[in-house]
Design a protein around this motif. Structure first.
Motif, mmCIF file in Angstrom:
data_model
loop_
_atom_site.group_PDB
_atom_site.id
_atom_site.type_symbol
_atom_site.label_atom_id
_atom_site.label_comp_id
_atom_site.label_asym_id
_atom_site.label_seq_id
_atom_site.Cartn_x
_atom_site.Cartn_y
_atom_site.Cartn_z
ATOM 1 N N LEU A 149 0.813 -1.209 0.000
ATOM 2 C CA LEU A 149 0.000 0.000 0.000
ATOM 3 C C LEU A 149 0.851 1.265 0.000
ATOM 4 N N GLU A 150 2.117 1.125 0.348
ATOM 5 C CA GLU A 150 3.027 2.267 0.273
ATOM 6 C C GLU A 150 3.684 2.390 -1.102
ATOM 7 N N GLY A 151 3.270 1.512 -2.029
ATOM 8 C CA GLY A 151 3.708 1.650 -3.406
ATOM 9 C C GLY A 151 4.872 0.787 -3.815
ATOM 10 N N SER A 152 5.266 -0.157 -2.979
ATOM 11 C CA SER A 152 6.419 -0.992 -3.324
ATOM 12 C C SER A 152 6.103 -2.008 -4.410
ATOM 13 N N GLY A 153 4.817 -2.369 -4.524
ATOM 14 C CA GLY A 153 4.448 -3.408 -5.478
ATOM 15 C C GLY A 153 4.803 -4.804 -5.021
ATOM 16 N N GLU A 154 5.282 -4.915 -3.793
ATOM 17 C CA GLU A 154 5.726 -6.210 -3.289
ATOM 18 C C GLU A 154 4.553 -7.126 -2.956
ATOM 19 N N VAL A 155 4.849 -8.416 -2.927
ATOM 20 C CA VAL A 155 3.891 -9.393 -2.426
ATOM 21 C C VAL A 155 3.626 -9.097 -0.952
ATOM 22 N N CYS A 156 2.380 -9.227 -0.520
ATOM 23 C CA CYS A 156 2.034 -9.004 0.888
ATOM 24 C C CYS A 156 2.472 -10.223 1.702
ATOM 25 N N PRO A 157 3.378 -10.052 2.659
ATOM 26 C CA PRO A 157 3.840 -11.216 3.423
ATOM 27 C C PRO A 157 2.760 -11.746 4.356
ATOM 28 N N VAL A 158 2.736 -13.052 4.515
ATOM 29 C CA VAL A 158 1.850 -13.688 5.489
ATOM 30 C C VAL A 158 2.531 -13.617 6.853
ATOM 31 N N VAL A 159 1.894 -12.947 7.814
ATOM 32 C CA VAL A 159 2.500 -12.799 9.140
ATOM 33 C C VAL A 159 1.945 -13.816 10.133
ATOM 34 N N ALA A 160 0.858 -14.484 9.777
ATOM 35 C CA ALA A 160 0.314 -15.531 10.646
ATOM 36 C C ALA A 160 -0.571 -16.451 9.828
ATOM 37 N N SER A 161 -0.608 -17.722 10.222
ATOM 38 C CA SER A 161 -1.482 -18.712 9.591
ATOM 39 C C SER A 161 -2.169 -19.520 10.678
#
Length: 441
Positions: free
Chosen positions: A306-318
Motif C-alpha cells: 500500500l506504500e507503493g512498493s508493489g511487493e507481495v504481501c507477506p503472510v505474518v500468521a497462519s
C-alpha cells in the motif's frame, strides 16, 4: 526489525451442518456477539430425479470472560433455516438495534434484529425478507455502512443468476432500488466502496471483476477487469484507506487495487488456495484476513504494497487447525484485556498451575500433524494460557492496539470450515522480536 507471531485456539464448536460463514457484530454494545451460518445439500429422497434440498442453521454465540476456568464461547440460539451462503451485520444500529443480513439459498435476503430476550439474554428475531429472484441462490451481501456511516443504509446482494441487486432499508423493510445482469455465470460476490457508496463492485464465475456507478445506472460497468484467471469470489473495500480494494479468486491470488486505476493491481500475492473471503482488520489499516479454502486461514501485512512498493504481501500468521475447506473468517473488535460487554468480572485463580497440577490435552489435530493444546485440571476444567505459565508479574493480556507502530497486537478471531462442520475461536498475537525479548527478561 523481525516480528514474532503466535496463534492459539481458544475453543472449537461442532456446527453439525457444513459451516461456511461467520461474523462478529460490529455494533459497539454487541462486540461480544458472533453469528455463524451453515449450508447443507440434502439429496432428494425417493426417485433419482428428485431435486435436492438445501438446508441450513443460524447460530448465535456470546463471547464471555465469565471466569478463567471456562471456555469463552456460549451458544445463545440456533435456528433451522434455508441454507445460508453469506451473512453480515450492519455496521451501525438501525432504530437502536443491531441488524444481521443473511443471503439464503431460497433467493431471499433476510434481516434479523438482535434483541433482549425475556430470560435476560439476547436472541435474533426475524425483521423482514426480500426475494431477489426466483429459482436462484442469494450468494453474498454487503452493507453500505462500512465506515460506520448511518445516513443512508443500503444493501447490495449478488446471486446465482449472475445478477446484482441494490436495496434500501427504511423502517425495517427492504425496497429494491435496482437489479441488473452483471455476470454471465454465478455472481459470487458484491461489495460497496465504503468511501463512495454510489460505487459497487462485483465478481463472478466468468472470471471478471466489475465496477458499477449507481448514479449512471447499471447499463454498463465503469470498468471490467480480467486480471483474475478464475472466478472472483471475494471483494472488500478498505474502511481506513480511500480507494483501496482487496479481491480474491479461485486462482489463489489476492490482488490489491487503487480504485482510481483498475488496469493494474498494486500487488499480487499467491496464497495457495482459492480465496473465498477477505476481511480488512476493523481498526488496523494494513492487516488483511484471508480464508483460503484448500489452504487454511492467513493474515497478510499489506503495508509495503500500500506504500507503493508493489511487493507481495507477506503472510505474518497462519491458522491451520481446520480439517476442511476454509470458508468463513472474521476479526472481533473486542479487546482481550477488557471483559466482554455484559460479562461478570473474571475471578483470579487461587493457585497457579504449578500449585494445582494441570494436564495437557490435545484440543484438535490437523492432517499435517500440527496440533493445538489446552490445559485442564483434575475435574477436566479448562485452564487458559494466562494461568498456564506462571510468572513473577501478573501483567494483563495485551489489549488490541490501533496504532500500527505499537509494540504488540492481540486479536480475537473466528473461522469456520465446511465438510468437518467446525467453528473455531482463536487469538493472534503479533510483536516485534525486540519487545518480546524485553518482556521475557
Amino acid at each position: 526489525m523481525a516480528w514474532k507471531s503466535k496463534t492459539r485456539n481458544l475453543q472449537v464448536f461442532d456446527t453439525e451442518l457444513s459451516a461456511d460463514t461467520v461474523e462478529w457484530c460490529p455494533v459497539l454494545s454487541s462486540h461480544d456477539i458472533l453469528a455463524c451460518g451453515t449450508y447443507q445439500l440434502q439429496k432428494g429422497a425417493g426417485e433419482e430425479s428428485a431435486a435436492p434440498s438445501r438446508t441450513g442453521r443460524l447460530y448465535l454465540f456470546e463471547f464471555r470472560r465469565v471466569g478463567l476456568m471456562s471456555p469463552p464461547l456460549t451458544e445463545l440460539q440456533r435456528m433451522d433455516t434455508a441454507a445460508i451462503l453469506d451473512l453480515k451485520w450492519c455496521h451501525v444500529p438501525v432504530s437502536g438495534q443491531a441488524v444481521l443480513g443473511v443471503a439464503a439459498a431460497t433467493g431471499e435476503l433476510q434481516l434479523y434484529t438482535l434483541s433482549d430476550s425475556q430470560e435476560g439474554g439476547r436472541s435474533l428475531q426475524i425483521l423482514s425478507s426480500f426475494e431477489v429472484g426466483a429459482d436462484r441462490l442469494a450468494l453474498s451481501l454487503d452493507w453500505s455502512t462500512g465506515r460506520m456511516d448511518s445516513c443512508d443504509v443500503r444493501v447490495v446482494c449478488s446471486d446465482s443468476a449472475g445478477c446484482v441487486s441494490v436495496l434500501s432499508m427504511a423502517e425495517g423493510a427492504l425496497t429494491a432500488l435496482s437489479q441488473w445482469k452483471a455476470h454471465d455465470f454465478e455472481a459470487w460476490i458484491s461489495a460497496f466502496s465504503y468511501w463512495d457508496t454510489q460505487l459497487v463492485y462485483s465478481g463472478g464465475d466468468d472470471c471478471k471483476l466489475k465496477g458499477w456507478d449507481l448514479r449512471a445506472g447499471p447499463s454498463s460497468p465503469t470498468f471490467t477487469s480480467k486480471r483474475h484467471s478464475m472466478g472472483v469470489c471475494s471483494i472488500h473495500s478498505n474502511p481506513h484507506r480511500e480507494h483501496i480494494l482487496a479481491t480474491g479468486s479461485y486462482d489463489e491470488q489476492v490482488l490489491l487495487w487503487d480504485g482510481r486505476n483498475m488496469r493494474q493491481p498494486l500487488s499480487e500475492s499467491s496464497l495457495g488456495g482459492g480465496v473465498w473471503r477477505l476481511k480488512w482488520h476493523p481498526t488496523h489499516q494494513n492487516l488483511l484476513l484471508a480464508a483460503c479454502m484448500h489452504n487454511d486461514f492467513h493474515i497478510l501485512n499489506c503495508r509495503p504494497a500500500l506504500e507503493g512498493s508493489g511487493e507481495v504481501c507477506p503472510v505474518v500468521a497462519s491458522y491451520i487447525l481446520h480439517n476442511s475447506l476454509a470458508y468463513g473468517a472474521d476479526w472481533s473488535r473486542l479487546s482481550l484485556e477488557e471483559p466482554a460487554p455484559g460479562s461478570p468480572p473474571a475471578v483470579e485463580p487461587k493457585e497457579s498451575l504449578a500449585e494445582s497440577g494441570g494436564h495437557l490435552r490435545i484440543q484438535y489435530e490437523s492432517p499435517t500433524a500440527s496440533f493445538d493444546t489446552s490445559l485442564e485440571d483434575d475435574a477436566g476444567r479448562y485452564i487458559p494460557d494466562e494461568i498456564a505459565t506462571p510468572s513473577t508479574t501478573h501483567a494483563a493480556v495485551p489489549a488490541l492496539e490501533c496504532n500500527e507502530d505499537a509494540p504488540s497486537l492481540s486479536c480475537l478471531l473466528a473461522s469456520c470450515s465446511f465438510y468437518d462442520h467446525m467453528l473455531h475461536v482463536w487469538r493472534w498475537e503479533w510483536a516485534p522480536e525486540q519487545a518480546q525479548q524485553e518482556s521475557e527478561q
